[in-house]
Scaffold this motif. Structure first.
Motif, PDB file in Angstrom:
ATOM      1  N   SER A  73       0.834  -1.075   0.081  1.00  0.00           N
ATOM      2  CA  SER A  73       0.090   0.075  -0.021  1.00  0.00           C
ATOM      3  C   SER A  73       0.841   1.110   0.097  1.00  0.00           C
ATOM      4  O   SER A  73       1.124   1.846   1.043  1.00  0.00           O
ATOM      5  CB  SER A  73      -1.087  -0.067   1.216  1.00  0.00           C
ATOM      6  OG  SER A  73      -0.552  -0.709   2.440  1.00  0.00           O
ATOM      7  N   VAL A  74       1.607   1.483  -1.182  1.00  0.00           N
ATOM      8  CA  VAL A  74       2.141   2.867  -1.378  1.00  0.00           C
ATOM      9  C   VAL A  74       1.713   3.316  -2.649  1.00  0.00           C
ATOM     10  O   VAL A  74       1.192   2.733  -3.768  1.00  0.00           O
ATOM     11  CB  VAL A  74       3.751   2.369  -1.793  1.00  0.00           C
ATOM     12  CG1 VAL A  74       4.320   1.990  -0.267  1.00  0.00           C
ATOM     13  CG2 VAL A  74       3.927   1.165  -2.602  1.00  0.00           C
ATOM     14  N   PRO A  75       1.624   4.924  -2.858  1.00  0.00           N
ATOM     15  CA  PRO A  75       1.009   5.392  -3.707  1.00  0.00           C
ATOM     16  C   PRO A  75       1.516   5.024  -5.186  1.00  0.00           C
ATOM     17  O   PRO A  75       0.583   4.942  -6.135  1.00  0.00           O
ATOM     18  CB  PRO A  75       1.252   6.874  -3.577  1.00  0.00           C
ATOM     19  CG  PRO A  75       1.776   7.031  -1.961  1.00  0.00           C
ATOM     20  CD  PRO A  75       2.129   5.610  -1.878  1.00  0.00           C
ATOM     21  N   TRP A  76       2.543   4.670  -5.396  1.00  0.00           N
ATOM     22  CA  TRP A  76       3.065   4.466  -6.618  1.00  0.00           C
ATOM     23  C   TRP A  76       2.864   3.318  -7.313  1.00  0.00           C
ATOM     24  O   TRP A  76       2.966   2.664  -8.570  1.00  0.00           O
ATOM     25  CB  TRP A  76       4.616   4.743  -6.972  1.00  0.00           C
ATOM     26  CG  TRP A  76       5.493   3.964  -5.946  1.00  0.00           C
ATOM     27  CD1 TRP A  76       5.767   4.482  -4.658  1.00  0.00           C
ATOM     28  CD2 TRP A  76       5.799   2.799  -6.214  1.00  0.00           C
ATOM     29  NE1 TRP A  76       6.665   3.486  -3.878  1.00  0.00           N
ATOM     30  CE2 TRP A  76       6.808   2.434  -4.840  1.00  0.00           C
ATOM     31  CE3 TRP A  76       5.994   1.761  -7.175  1.00  0.00           C
ATOM     32  CZ2 TRP A  76       7.341   1.424  -4.633  1.00  0.00           C
ATOM     33  CZ3 TRP A  76       6.879   0.757  -7.121  1.00  0.00           C
ATOM     34  CH2 TRP A  76       7.637   0.355  -5.633  1.00  0.00           C
ATOM     35  N   GLN A  77       2.299   2.064  -6.400  1.00  0.00           N
ATOM     36  CA  GLN A  77       1.675   0.773  -6.951  1.00  0.00           C
ATOM     37  C   GLN A  77       0.226   0.896  -7.114  1.00  0.00           C
ATOM     38  O   GLN A  77      -0.272  -0.131  -7.512  1.00  0.00           O
ATOM     39  CB  GLN A  77       2.106  -0.141  -5.576  1.00  0.00           C
ATOM     40  CG  GLN A  77       3.639  -0.459  -5.837  1.00  0.00           C
ATOM     41  CD  GLN A  77       3.853  -1.773  -5.005  1.00  0.00           C
ATOM     42  OE1 GLN A  77       2.814  -2.601  -4.457  1.00  0.00           O
ATOM     43  NE2 GLN A  77       5.213  -1.963  -4.472  1.00  0.00           N
TER      44      GLN A  77
END
Length: 141
Positions: free
Chosen positions: A38-42
């Protein structure tokens, strides 16, 4: 004076008990297993919000499934056991439509752990309602 129940009642009770069977059945399937975070770029939008509207938190044992697996019974909140991993995982997210026979392990914010996991073929076992399982088998014959 003691009365014996009629034979028809005994038969009916026996029939009901023998038909009850297990409520669930386990199915097996080989899939490709990768991992996500759960990271923005994924992700698109809120990285902790799934396609089904669940909020993910690091430490949860959950997975995302390719959309073709949903039709096979791997629907929202289905219990899944993954070969080589302890415990049970819950289906909480859906993957992009381009993936087929694929699941993604949720690894919180551990990007390094997800990269180390890589891409593996694994057998999964997933739980479906026994009556649904029977209905699908009857319809495919």
């Amino acid at each position: 004076m003691r009365h014996n129940p009629p034979a028809s009642l005994i038969f009916l009770l026996f029939f009901l008990i023998s038909c009850s069977g297990p409520e669930y059945a386990w199915k097996e399937l080989e899939v490709t297993v990768t991992a996500y975070n759960s990271v923005p770029w994924q992700t698109s939008g809120n990285p902790s919000l799934t396609a089904w509207g669940d909020t993910l938190r690091p430490g949860m044992q959950c997975i995302a499934v390719s959309r073709d697996l949903i039709a096979l019974g791997l629907d929202h909140n289905t219990e899944v056991k993954i070969q080589g991993l302890p415990g049970t995982f819950l289906v909480k997210d859906k993957m992009n439509r381009r993936f087929k026979r694929h699941i993604d392990l949720y690894m919180g914010e551990d990007v390094k752990g997800a990269r180390e996991w890589g891409r593996k073929k694994r057998v999964i076992r997933y739980r479906v309602p026994a009556r649904e399982n029977l209905r699908k088998e009857v319809n495919t014959e």
